[in-house]
Scaffold this motif. Structure first.
Motif, PDB file in Angstrom:
ATOM      1  N   ILE A   1      23.369   0.923 -11.175  1.00 19.53           N
ATOM      2  CA  ILE A   1      23.091  -0.452 -11.599  1.00 19.53           C
ATOM      3  C   ILE A   1      24.275  -1.286 -11.133  1.00 19.53           C
ATOM      4  CG2 ILE A   1      22.578  -1.995 -13.514  1.00 19.53           C
ATOM      5  CD1 ILE A   1      21.695   0.453 -15.138  1.00 19.53           C
TER       6      ILE A   1
ATOM      7  N   CYS B   1      25.862  -5.007 -10.079  1.00 21.99           N
ATOM      8  CA  CYS B   1      25.698  -6.418 -10.408  1.00 21.99           C
ATOM      9  C   CYS B   1      26.587  -7.280  -9.517  1.00 21.99           C
ATOM     10  CB  CYS B   1      26.065  -6.669 -11.862  1.00 21.99           C
ATOM     11  SG  CYS B   1      25.253  -5.552 -13.024  1.00 21.99           S
TER      12      CYS B   1
ATOM     13  N   LYS C   1      26.753  -1.778 -14.532  1.00 18.47           N
ATOM     14  CA  LYS C   1      26.288  -1.532 -15.881  1.00 18.47           C
ATOM     15  C   LYS C   1      25.795  -0.090 -15.927  1.00 18.47           C
ATOM     16  CE  LYS C   1      24.489  -5.149 -18.079  1.00 18.47           C
ATOM     17  NZ  LYS C   1      23.679  -6.334 -18.481  1.00 18.47           N
TER      18      LYS C   1
ATOM     19  N   THR D   1      21.865   0.223 -21.043  1.00 22.10           N
ATOM     20  CA  THR D   1      21.523  -1.203 -21.131  1.00 22.10           C
ATOM     21  C   THR D   1      20.062  -1.477 -20.820  1.00 22.10           C
ATOM     22  OG1 THR D   1      22.077  -1.714 -18.807  1.00 22.10           O
ATOM     23  CG2 THR D   1      23.870  -1.804 -20.420  1.00 22.10           C
TER      24      THR D   1
ATOM     25  N   VAL E   1      16.318  -9.082  -9.674  1.00 20.71           N
ATOM     26  CA  VAL E   1      16.755  -7.706  -9.410  1.00 20.71           C
ATOM     27  C   VAL E   1      16.143  -7.208  -8.109  1.00 20.71           C
ATOM     28  CG1 VAL E   1      16.705  -5.313 -10.226  1.00 20.71           C
ATOM     29  CG2 VAL E   1      16.969  -7.188 -11.863  1.00 20.71           C
TER      30      VAL E   1
ATOM     31  N   VAL F   1      15.370  -9.679 -14.763  1.00 25.38           N
ATOM     32  CA  VAL F   1      16.274  -9.076 -15.738  1.00 25.38           C
ATOM     33  C   VAL F   1      16.955 -10.189 -16.519  1.00 25.38           C
ATOM     34  CG1 VAL F   1      18.358  -8.989 -14.288  1.00 25.38           C
ATOM     35  CG2 VAL F   1      18.067  -7.325 -16.121  1.00 25.38           C
TER      36      VAL F   1
ATOM     37  N   ASP G   1      20.468 -10.429 -17.841  1.00 25.82           N
ATOM     38  CA  ASP G   1      21.776  -9.775 -17.794  1.00 25.82           C
ATOM     39  C   ASP G   1      22.613 -10.283 -18.968  1.00 25.82           C
ATOM     40  OD1 ASP G   1      24.149  -8.516 -17.102  1.00 25.82           O
ATOM     41  OD2 ASP G   1      24.661  -9.961 -15.539  1.00 25.82           O
TER      42      ASP G   1
ATOM     43  N   LYS H   1      29.302  -6.464 -20.716  1.00 22.79           N
ATOM     44  CA  LYS H   1      28.019  -6.355 -20.014  1.00 22.79           C
ATOM     45  C   LYS H   1      27.236  -5.100 -20.390  1.00 22.79           C
ATOM     46  CE  LYS H   1      28.413  -9.906 -17.046  1.00 22.79           C
ATOM     47  NZ  LYS H   1      27.354 -10.905 -16.789  1.00 22.79           N
ATOM     48  N   SER H   2      27.864  -4.164 -21.073  1.00 20.99           N
ATOM     49  CA  SER H   2      27.283  -2.821 -21.187  1.00 20.99           C
ATOM     50  C   SER H   2      26.893  -2.413 -22.598  1.00 20.99           C
ATOM     51  CB  SER H   2      28.250  -1.787 -20.598  1.00 20.99           C
ATOM     52  OG  SER H   2      28.395  -2.000 -19.206  1.00 20.99           O
TER      53      SER H   2
ATOM     54  N   SER I   1      20.169  -5.053 -20.596  1.00 27.86           N
ATOM     55  CA  SER I   1      19.504  -5.306 -19.306  1.00 27.86           C
ATOM     56  C   SER I   1      18.002  -5.093 -19.417  1.00 27.86           C
ATOM     57  CB  SER I   1      20.066  -4.385 -18.208  1.00 27.86           C
ATOM     58  OG  SER I   1      21.445  -4.493 -18.077  1.00 27.86           O
TER      59      SER I   1
ATOM     60  N   LEU J   1      14.325  -5.247 -18.389  1.00 28.27           N
ATOM     61  CA  LEU J   1      13.710  -5.400 -17.065  1.00 28.27           C
ATOM     62  C   LEU J   1      12.202  -5.561 -17.217  1.00 28.27           C
ATOM     63  CD1 LEU J   1      15.343  -2.349 -15.203  1.00 28.27           C
ATOM     64  CD2 LEU J   1      16.018  -4.746 -14.929  1.00 28.27           C
TER      65      LEU J   1
ATOM     66  N   LEU K   1      21.510  -6.372  -9.535  1.00 32.01           N
ATOM     67  CA  LEU K   1      21.335  -7.634 -10.241  1.00 32.01           C
ATOM     68  C   LEU K   1      22.096  -8.702  -9.464  1.00 32.01           C
ATOM     69  CD1 LEU K   1      20.729  -5.332 -12.282  1.00 32.01           C
ATOM     70  CD2 LEU K   1      21.612  -6.829 -14.078  1.00 32.01           C
TER      71      LEU K   1
END
Length: 303
Positions: free
Chosen positions: A91, A93, A118, A122, A147, A172, A174, A191-192, A197, A199, A258
């Protein structure tokens, strides 16, 4: 083609959305097997080059007739979604990839794509509640993003050829805990968090999307438009991104990228006007040709 993950009895079924309904291919293949066609969406993504033609033929056969098959034709309103890419490999970004977003956050326009990652914790689905980790943050922000889903192994690919390695695209959100993100120079912590995340709802194949660098993109919170832009405002376009990353690491089928968010995020507002996501907020990410991804934010309950 719009690929869908259907959640049935704690399993992910491979589905395809047509104009009339959603076809459960996992159920169909159990009753009418097709050699060379995986019945699992992750296997399909990871074997896309070998399987895509068989998939198109099989879907056409089902659209012509599902006689003798049960549980194959579903109404979209009745299904429970899984993530359209349930088990991504990498993943990756891209940060600060829209000019107006960089400007609203007073950041310099990057000379190279800013990459971070990520993790699979997520990943979440369309219509899934997203837990706000209120024990550690009260500054969760939305980010509408396109994405890229890789469909063929890519290493040292040229920009001119890069989109030939793309299976398709999806929406997504984010999600970003801004206080955690800015705690250190590395953004990963913010972010995690779990389910940051979501989707979906669909993984739309590249042939149906056309040019990914000219798609309208929008985010609404409780029906109020917060972000409204176009992927043409990207600093680094999709072909540039795939080519650039492939110069430094091998991209494999099932990896997702992403591509950054446009202006309009909470972080871009004056500090006194920042109202971050709270319990009950409903966020919808909508990108042209990709449908609308909707999730409700809920305070995390820790037992």
């Amino acid at each position: 083609m719009k690929l869908v993950t259907i959640a049935i009895d704690n399993q992910w079924h491979l589905g395809v959305k047509t104009e009339e309904a959603v076809l459960d291919l996992t159920a169909a293949l159990a009753q009418r097997p097709q050699e060379g066609l995986p019945n699992d969406i992750t296997d399909l993504i990871r074997n896309w080059t070998a399987s895509s033609a068989n998939l198109q033929r099989y879907v056409a056969e089902l659209q012509a007739s599902t006689e003798g098959l049960s549980g194959v034709v579903l109404q979209e309103s009745d299904i429970t979604y899984g993530p359209c890419v349930p088990e991504p490999g990498k993943i990756i970004c891209v940060g600060l990839n829209y000019r107006k977003h960089a400007e609203e956050t007073n950041a310099a326009i990057p000379a190279y794509p800013i990459l971070f990652n990520k993790f699979s914790n997520t990943i979440a689905a369309h219509q899934t509640d997203i837990p706000l980790p209120i024990r550690v943050t009260n500054q969760v922000d939305y980010e509408a993003e396109l994405v890229i889903v890789i469909g063929k192994q890519a290493k040292y690919v040229d920009k001119a050829d890069a989109l030939n390695y793309v299976l398709g695209y999806c929406n997504v959100n984010d999600l970003s805990a801004r206080d955690l993100q800015m705690r250190t120079p590395q953004w990963l912590l913010g972010k995690s968090c779990d389910k940051f995340s979501p989707l979906g709802p669909y993984l739309v194949t590249a042939d149906e999307v056309g040019n990914p660098n000219n798609l309208s993109i929008k985010c609404t919170v409780n029906g109020e438009v917060r972000q409204q832009s176009n992927t043409s405002d990207m600093i680094f376009y999709c072909d540039e991104i795939v080519s650039y990353i492939s110069q430094h690491m091998t991209l494999s089928p099932g990896d997702i990228i992403l591509t950054g968010t446009p202006e309009g995020v909470v972080l871009g507002k004056p500090e006194a006007e920042r109202v971050y996501l709270k319990h009950g907020d409903v966020v919808t990410i909508e990108i042209e040709k990709l449908g609308a991804l909707t999730n409700r934010m809920v305070d995390e309950i820790v037992e």
